[in-house]
Design a protein around this motif. Structure first.
Motif, PDB file in Angstrom:
ATOM      1  N   ILE A  34      -1.791   0.589  14.436  1.00  0.00           N
ATOM      2  CA  ILE A  34      -1.157   0.953  13.177  1.00  0.00           C
ATOM      3  C   ILE A  34      -2.077   1.861  12.373  1.00  0.00           C
ATOM      4  N   VAL A  35      -1.498   2.928  11.876  1.00  0.00           N
ATOM      5  CA  VAL A  35      -2.214   3.810  10.955  1.00  0.00           C
ATOM      6  C   VAL A  35      -1.945   3.282   9.557  1.00  0.00           C
ATOM      7  N   CYS A  36      -3.003   3.048   8.795  1.00  0.00           N
ATOM      8  CA  CYS A  36      -2.867   2.536   7.423  1.00  0.00           C
ATOM      9  C   CYS A  36      -3.598   3.454   6.455  1.00  0.00           C
ATOM     10  N   ALA A  37      -3.240   3.322   5.208  1.00  0.00           N
ATOM     11  CA  ALA A  37      -3.932   4.043   4.142  1.00  0.00           C
ATOM     12  C   ALA A  37      -4.266   3.041   3.044  1.00  0.00           C
ATOM     13  N   SER A  38      -5.146   3.437   2.152  1.00  0.00           N
ATOM     14  CA  SER A  38      -5.485   2.566   1.022  1.00  0.00           C
ATOM     15  C   SER A  38      -4.655   2.979  -0.188  1.00  0.00           C
ATOM     16  N   PRO A  39      -4.541   2.111  -1.180  1.00  0.00           N
ATOM     17  CA  PRO A  39      -3.782   2.459  -2.389  1.00  0.00           C
ATOM     18  C   PRO A  39      -4.354   3.685  -3.105  1.00  0.00           C
ATOM     19  N   GLU A  40      -5.644   3.960  -2.903  1.00  0.00           N
ATOM     20  CA  GLU A  40      -6.280   5.097  -3.574  1.00  0.00           C
ATOM     21  C   GLU A  40      -6.135   6.406  -2.803  1.00  0.00           C
ATOM     22  N   THR A  41      -5.528   6.353  -1.613  1.00  0.00           N
ATOM     23  CA  THR A  41      -5.309   7.574  -0.835  1.00  0.00           C
ATOM     24  C   THR A  41      -4.398   8.506  -1.626  1.00  0.00           C
ATOM     25  N   MET A  60      -4.861  15.078 -12.607  1.00  0.00           N
ATOM     26  CA  MET A  60      -5.195  14.039 -11.644  1.00  0.00           C
ATOM     27  C   MET A  60      -4.039  13.883 -10.648  1.00  0.00           C
ATOM     28  N   SER A  61      -4.356  13.902  -9.358  1.00  0.00           N
ATOM     29  CA  SER A  61      -3.297  13.801  -8.358  1.00  0.00           C
ATOM     30  C   SER A  61      -2.855  12.353  -8.189  1.00  0.00           C
ATOM     31  N   LYS A  62      -1.610  12.220  -7.779  1.00  0.00           N
ATOM     32  CA  LYS A  62      -1.046  10.879  -7.590  1.00  0.00           C
ATOM     33  C   LYS A  62      -1.620  10.248  -6.330  1.00  0.00           C
ATOM     34  N   THR A  63      -1.690   8.926  -6.369  1.00  0.00           N
ATOM     35  CA  THR A  63      -2.153   8.170  -5.210  1.00  0.00           C
ATOM     36  C   THR A  63      -1.008   7.300  -4.703  1.00  0.00           C
ATOM     37  N   LEU A  64      -1.215   6.691  -3.558  1.00  0.00           N
ATOM     38  CA  LEU A  64      -0.160   5.882  -2.968  1.00  0.00           C
ATOM     39  C   LEU A  64       0.228   4.697  -3.849  1.00  0.00           C
ATOM     40  N   LYS A  65      -0.728   4.155  -4.608  1.00  0.00           N
ATOM     41  CA  LYS A  65      -0.373   3.020  -5.468  1.00  0.00           C
ATOM     42  C   LYS A  65       0.653   3.426  -6.519  1.00  0.00           C
ATOM     43  N   ASP A  66       0.751   4.735  -6.817  1.00  0.00           N
ATOM     44  CA  ASP A  66       1.721   5.230  -7.797  1.00  0.00           C
ATOM     45  C   ASP A  66       3.139   5.306  -7.237  1.00  0.00           C
ATOM     46  N   ILE A  67       3.268   5.444  -5.920  1.00  0.00           N
ATOM     47  CA  ILE A  67       4.602   5.684  -5.352  1.00  0.00           C
ATOM     48  C   ILE A  67       5.035   4.677  -4.293  1.00  0.00           C
ATOM     49  N   MET A  68       4.119   3.812  -3.847  1.00  0.00           N
ATOM     50  CA  MET A  68       4.450   2.914  -2.734  1.00  0.00           C
ATOM     51  C   MET A  68       5.472   1.853  -3.143  1.00  0.00           C
ATOM     52  N   THR A  69       6.211   1.393  -2.150  1.00  0.00           N
ATOM     53  CA  THR A  69       7.099   0.256  -2.319  1.00  0.00           C
ATOM     54  C   THR A  69       6.234  -0.981  -2.165  1.00  0.00           C
ATOM     55  N   LYS A  70       6.215  -1.811  -3.197  1.00  0.00           N
ATOM     56  CA  LYS A  70       5.308  -2.969  -3.191  1.00  0.00           C
ATOM     57  C   LYS A  70       5.955  -4.222  -2.609  1.00  0.00           C
ATOM     58  N   ASP A  71       7.234  -4.384  -2.806  1.00  0.00           N
ATOM     59  CA  ASP A  71       7.916  -5.590  -2.358  1.00  0.00           C
ATOM     60  C   ASP A  71       8.525  -5.330  -0.979  1.00  0.00           C
ATOM     61  N   CYS A  72       7.721  -5.501   0.054  1.00  0.00           N
ATOM     62  CA  CYS A  72       8.133  -5.162   1.416  1.00  0.00           C
ATOM     63  C   CYS A  72       8.614  -6.389   2.171  1.00  0.00           C
ATOM     64  N   ALA A  73       9.677  -6.212   2.928  1.00  0.00           N
ATOM     65  CA  ALA A  73      10.111  -7.254   3.856  1.00  0.00           C
ATOM     66  C   ALA A  73       9.091  -7.302   4.985  1.00  0.00           C
ATOM     67  N   THR A  74       8.750  -8.500   5.449  1.00  0.00           N
ATOM     68  CA  THR A  74       7.805  -8.656   6.544  1.00  0.00           C
ATOM     69  C   THR A  74       8.314  -9.733   7.509  1.00  0.00           C
ATOM     70  N   VAL A  75       7.717  -9.745   8.696  1.00  0.00           N
ATOM     71  CA  VAL A  75       7.946 -10.822   9.653  1.00  0.00           C
ATOM     72  C   VAL A  75       6.579 -11.327  10.113  1.00  0.00           C
ATOM     73  N   THR A  76       6.594 -12.479  10.770  1.00  0.00           N
ATOM     74  CA  THR A  76       5.363 -13.051  11.323  1.00  0.00           C
ATOM     75  C   THR A  76       5.537 -13.217  12.823  1.00  0.00           C
ATOM     76  N   ARG A  98      10.411  12.007  -4.523  1.00  0.00           N
ATOM     77  CA  ARG A  98       9.682  12.058  -5.788  1.00  0.00           C
ATOM     78  C   ARG A  98       9.130  13.450  -6.093  1.00  0.00           C
ATOM     79  N   ASP A  99       9.542  14.454  -5.282  1.00  0.00           N
ATOM     80  CA  ASP A  99       9.103  15.836  -5.480  1.00  0.00           C
ATOM     81  C   ASP A  99       7.587  15.974  -5.516  1.00  0.00           C
ATOM     82  N   ILE A 100       6.921  15.161  -4.731  1.00  0.00           N
ATOM     83  CA  ILE A 100       5.465  15.208  -4.675  1.00  0.00           C
ATOM     84  C   ILE A 100       5.068  15.846  -3.357  1.00  0.00           C
TER      85      ILE A 100
END
Length: 148
Positions: A77-84, A1-17, A121-123
């Motif tokens: 903005i180009v976005c992807a889903s966690p399942e990408t 099974m190939s890895k998805t973005l939810k496996d490698i993404m940084t979840k705690d992101c700094a943001t602004v409003t 992550r050598d992916i």
């Protein structure tokens, strides 16, 4: 099974409003040691600010530090889903010549993946390397860019 973005993404992101200004955004970039900050309304992604945006749309346009984030942010903005899949994300990044890819679910920002995340992550190193080389070769206006 190939890895998805939810496996490698940084979840705690700094943001602004939209309430933040250019100076506050730059300070947050320095504190977080990042060159990309998502702009959110609640948790909904509405834009992003890169270090390049600060220079090109901020300083080069003689904007004050008190200028609104909205005046310098990128709206497209180009976005992807966690399942990408990771390989699909690498292809998206190469195609759009971007180094960072926000990950959204139902319009809500849930993470960020960078070219470095793919390579470290050598992916799919080939795709990450290809994406980075395409980004390094030319900017959006077709000018040659040298990466340091």
């Amino acid at each position: 099974m190939s890895k998805t973005l939810k496996d490698i993404m940084t979840k705690d992101c700094a943001t602004v409003t939209l309430k933040d200004n250019v100076y506050e955004c730059a300070v947050k970039m320095k504190q977080e040691d990042v060159g990309f900050i998502p702009v959110v309304e609640g948790n909904r992604l509405i834009g992003c600010v890169t270090d390049r945006d600060l220079v090109v749309r901020g300083y080069a346009e003689k904007r004050e530090g008190s200028a609104s984030v909205e005046q310098v942010m990128s709206h497209e903005i180009v976005c992807a889903s966690p399942e990408t899949s990771v390989d699909e994300a690498a292809k998206m990044m190469a195609q759009h010549q971007i180094r960072r890819l926000p990950v959204c679910e139902n319009g809500q920002l849930v993470g960020i993946v960078s070219i470095g995340d793919l390579a470290v992550r050598d992916i799919f190193e080939d795709e990450a390397g290809e994406a980075l080389s395409k980004i390094s070769e030319q900017d959006k206006s077709g000018n040659q860019v040298v990466m340091h």
